[in-house]
Scaffold this active site. Structure first.
Site, PDB file in Angstrom:
ATOM      1  N   ARG A 234     -42.233   4.359 -43.925  1.00  0.00           N
ATOM      2  CA  ARG A 234     -41.116   3.472 -44.302  1.00  0.00           C
ATOM      3  C   ARG A 234     -40.166   4.101 -45.325  1.00  0.00           C
ATOM      4  O   ARG A 234     -39.430   3.395 -45.997  1.00  0.00           O
ATOM      5  CB  ARG A 234     -41.644   2.119 -44.810  1.00  0.00           C
TER       6      ARG A 234
ATOM      7  N   GLU B 293     -13.391  19.377 -39.324  1.00  0.00           N
ATOM      8  CA  GLU B 293     -13.742  18.273 -40.209  1.00  0.00           C
ATOM      9  C   GLU B 293     -13.049  18.401 -41.557  1.00  0.00           C
ATOM     10  O   GLU B 293     -12.800  17.397 -42.231  1.00  0.00           O
ATOM     11  CB  GLU B 293     -15.259  18.210 -40.391  1.00  0.00           C
TER      12      GLU B 293
ATOM     13  N   HIS C 168     -15.831  12.189 -28.764  1.00  0.00           N
ATOM     14  CA  HIS C 168     -17.133  11.901 -28.174  1.00  0.00           C
ATOM     15  C   HIS C 168     -17.041  11.763 -26.661  1.00  0.00           C
ATOM     16  O   HIS C 168     -17.964  12.151 -25.927  1.00  0.00           O
ATOM     17  CB  HIS C 168     -17.724  10.631 -28.785  1.00  0.00           C
TER      18      HIS C 168
ATOM     19  N   GLU D 112     -20.548   1.358 -43.589  1.00  0.00           N
ATOM     20  CA  GLU D 112     -19.439   1.177 -42.660  1.00  0.00           C
ATOM     21  C   GLU D 112     -19.248  -0.293 -42.280  1.00  0.00           C
ATOM     22  O   GLU D 112     -19.172  -0.669 -41.107  1.00  0.00           O
ATOM     23  CB  GLU D 112     -19.662   2.025 -41.402  1.00  0.00           C
TER      24      GLU D 112
ATOM     25  N   HIS E   6     -12.902  11.002 -33.435  1.00  0.00           N
ATOM     26  CA  HIS E   6     -14.237  10.969 -32.856  1.00  0.00           C
ATOM     27  C   HIS E   6     -14.330  10.156 -31.560  1.00  0.00           C
ATOM     28  O   HIS E   6     -15.156  10.464 -30.702  1.00  0.00           O
ATOM     29  CB  HIS E   6     -15.242  10.436 -33.877  1.00  0.00           C
TER      30      HIS E   6
ATOM     31  N   HIS F 231     -19.059  20.083 -31.216  1.00  0.00           N
ATOM     32  CA  HIS F 231     -18.645  18.806 -31.802  1.00  0.00           C
ATOM     33  C   HIS F 231     -17.339  18.935 -32.585  1.00  0.00           C
ATOM     34  O   HIS F 231     -16.418  18.128 -32.431  1.00  0.00           O
ATOM     35  CB  HIS F 231     -19.747  18.265 -32.715  1.00  0.00           C
TER      36      HIS F 231
ATOM     37  N   ARG G 236     -15.103   3.342 -44.417  1.00  0.00           N
ATOM     38  CA  ARG G 236     -15.833   4.506 -43.911  1.00  0.00           C
ATOM     39  C   ARG G 236     -15.452   4.819 -42.466  1.00  0.00           C
ATOM     40  O   ARG G 236     -15.591   5.963 -42.014  1.00  0.00           O
ATOM     41  CB  ARG G 236     -17.342   4.291 -44.033  1.00  0.00           C
TER      42      ARG G 236
ATOM     43  N   ASN H  93     -14.063   8.502 -38.877  1.00  0.00           N
ATOM     44  CA  ASN H  93     -14.222   8.714 -37.441  1.00  0.00           C
ATOM     45  C   ASN H  93     -12.917   9.147 -36.762  1.00  0.00           C
ATOM     46  O   ASN H  93     -12.847   9.166 -35.526  1.00  0.00           O
ATOM     47  CB  ASN H  93     -14.741   7.437 -36.777  1.00  0.00           C
TER      48      ASN H  93
ATOM     49  N   LYS I 238     -15.088  12.460 -48.982  1.00  0.00           N
ATOM     50  CA  LYS I 238     -16.157  11.712 -48.307  1.00  0.00           C
ATOM     51  C   LYS I 238     -16.970  10.915 -49.309  1.00  0.00           C
ATOM     52  O   LYS I 238     -17.360   9.769 -49.037  1.00  0.00           O
ATOM     53  CB  LYS I 238     -17.063  12.647 -47.514  1.00  0.00           C
TER      54      LYS I 238
ATOM     55  N   LYS J 181     -25.894   9.190 -43.010  1.00  0.00           N
ATOM     56  CA  LYS J 181     -26.034   8.843 -41.600  1.00  0.00           C
ATOM     57  C   LYS J 181     -27.036   9.798 -40.955  1.00  0.00           C
ATOM     58  O   LYS J 181     -26.857  11.018 -40.986  1.00  0.00           O
ATOM     59  CB  LYS J 181     -24.688   8.949 -40.875  1.00  0.00           C
TER      60      LYS J 181
END
Length: 374
Positions: free
Chosen positions: A127, A191, A259, A243, A255, A273, A248, A252, A233, A149
């Site tokens: 956990r 980026e 994607h 987010e 993206h 990417h 936030r 993206n 960031k 993330k």
């Protein structure tokens, strides 16, 4: 040589430092000292991209040995295929076999694949245990290693299974970039320029003038680019860690288009990417111009700033055989898809001014993509 810079990601009890500079892995025993104490009689678990371990493992082992610690390694094959259910199972079983406890920290050496995989494993192991990011690519240093993330890929798509789990420390050692292939360096630069386009016109202007030096790894410009990106960031993550407020989501930019292109090319080396994000930002700028929100000159300027680095800036450069509707179908599987059946798009009101558009018709996007593909 420029001194290392420390950037604080302010998240209350989950706050942590990101240190940017050269030679950091040679000092890991000192810089990460508080996160090594629990290993007084046990080896320190380091999960590494196989290539990163070859290049940088000896430096880490030497620093740890000098302080009386021993490393035990878990090698991860390069590539997105490692971020899988089976990869996660094997890693967590290995960590459990070592007796890793909730008070321990696992070290992640490599790019975004390793960081995502290790972060998610540590989020769920007993956990939650701690981890330290040792990013070795420009993309991971300025983006994926910061912000918490973590995820793996599934048949349903990229990063569909994951958790928010913040690292305890990030050491962005610029020396690791000396062994990075030029293509990977350019992919990471996408980026970097993203931070200028989404919210810092001054930084975008600086990158137009100094981007070539960043890509050739000139020390001072490179450190400035990395530190500025991480500060941007860190501010956004501090404001909107999970987010939920929309701040936030600005990260993206590029993206959603990107994607879809990654999915069409099979999430393969055919399109990295960062390359997909670069082209996605160009498409976002052009689509914004098509909607009359920025000038076509500004859209062209964004495309030129990206294209002159060697990053893709024309979708027809990819040799795709699909149409716009197929790319939009990929977008429908985006994890940002809302319950209403709409997909928010990050678009531009100007260079350095991104915003979330919730009124975008996917049919319009398909038509736009058909025009770009022609």
């Amino acid at each position: 040589m420029t001194l290392a810079e420390t950037i604080r990601v302010e998240l209350g009890g989950r706050s942590y430092d990101v240190i940017v500079g050269a030679g950091l892995l040679d000092q890991i025993a000192d810089l990460a000292g508080p996160f090594l104490k629990s290993y007084a009689t046990r080896p320190v678990p380091i999960v590494a991209d196989v290539n990163a371990r070859d290049h940088h493992g000896p430096r880490i082992e030497a620093s740890l040995a000098k302080a009386g610690f021993e490393a035990v390694w878990y090698d991860v094959p390069s590539g997105e295929a490692s971020k899988s259910w089976s990869g996660l199972e094997k890693l967590t079983d290995w960590l459990l076999s070592l007796g890793v406890t909730r008070s321990d920290h696992v070290f992640a050496l490599g790019g975004g694949v390793v960081g995502d995989l290790v972060g998610f494993a540590c989020a769920i192991l007993k956990r939650g245990c701690g981890f330290v990011q040792l990013p070795t690519t420009l993309l991971s240093q300025v983006d994926s290693s910061v912000g918490g993330k973590t995820a793996i890929n599934t048949a349903a798509g990229k990063n569909m299974i994951g958790a928010f789990h913040q690292p305890s420390l990030v050491l962005a050692d610029m020396d690791t970039l000396t062994t990075l292939p030029d293509r990977e360096m350019r992919a990471g630069y996408a980026e970097v320029i993203k931070y200028g386009l989404l919210g810092d016109r001054e930084f975008f202007d600086w990158l137009e003038a100094n981007g070539a030096q960043v890509l050739t790894r000139a020390h001072k410009p490179l450190q400035h680019a990395i530190a500025t990106s991480i500060r941007a960031k860190a501010r956004i993550v501090s404001e909107d860690e999970r987010e939920t407020s929309g701040a936030r989501a600005l990260l993206n930019l590029g993206h959603t288009f990107g994607h879809a292109l990654e999915a069409e090319t099979g999430f393969s080396d055919r399109l990295l990417h960062g390359e997909a994000v670069a082209l996605g930002m160009v498409l976002a700028a052009r689509f914004s111009a098509r909607r009359g929100e920025i000038s076509r000159d500004d859209a062209a300027r964004a495309a030129q700033a990206i294209g002159t680095t060697g990053l893709p800036s024309q979708i027809n450069q990819l040799g795709l055989t699909c149409d716009g509707a197929r790319l939009v179908d990929h977008m429908r599987h985006d994890k940002k898809m809302e319950g209403t059946g709409t997909l928010p798009f990050l678009l531009l009101k100007g260079l350095g001014e991104a915003y979330m558009a919730r009124d975008v018709a996917l049919d319009d996007v398909a038509e736009f993509l058909d025009e770009e593909l022609a």
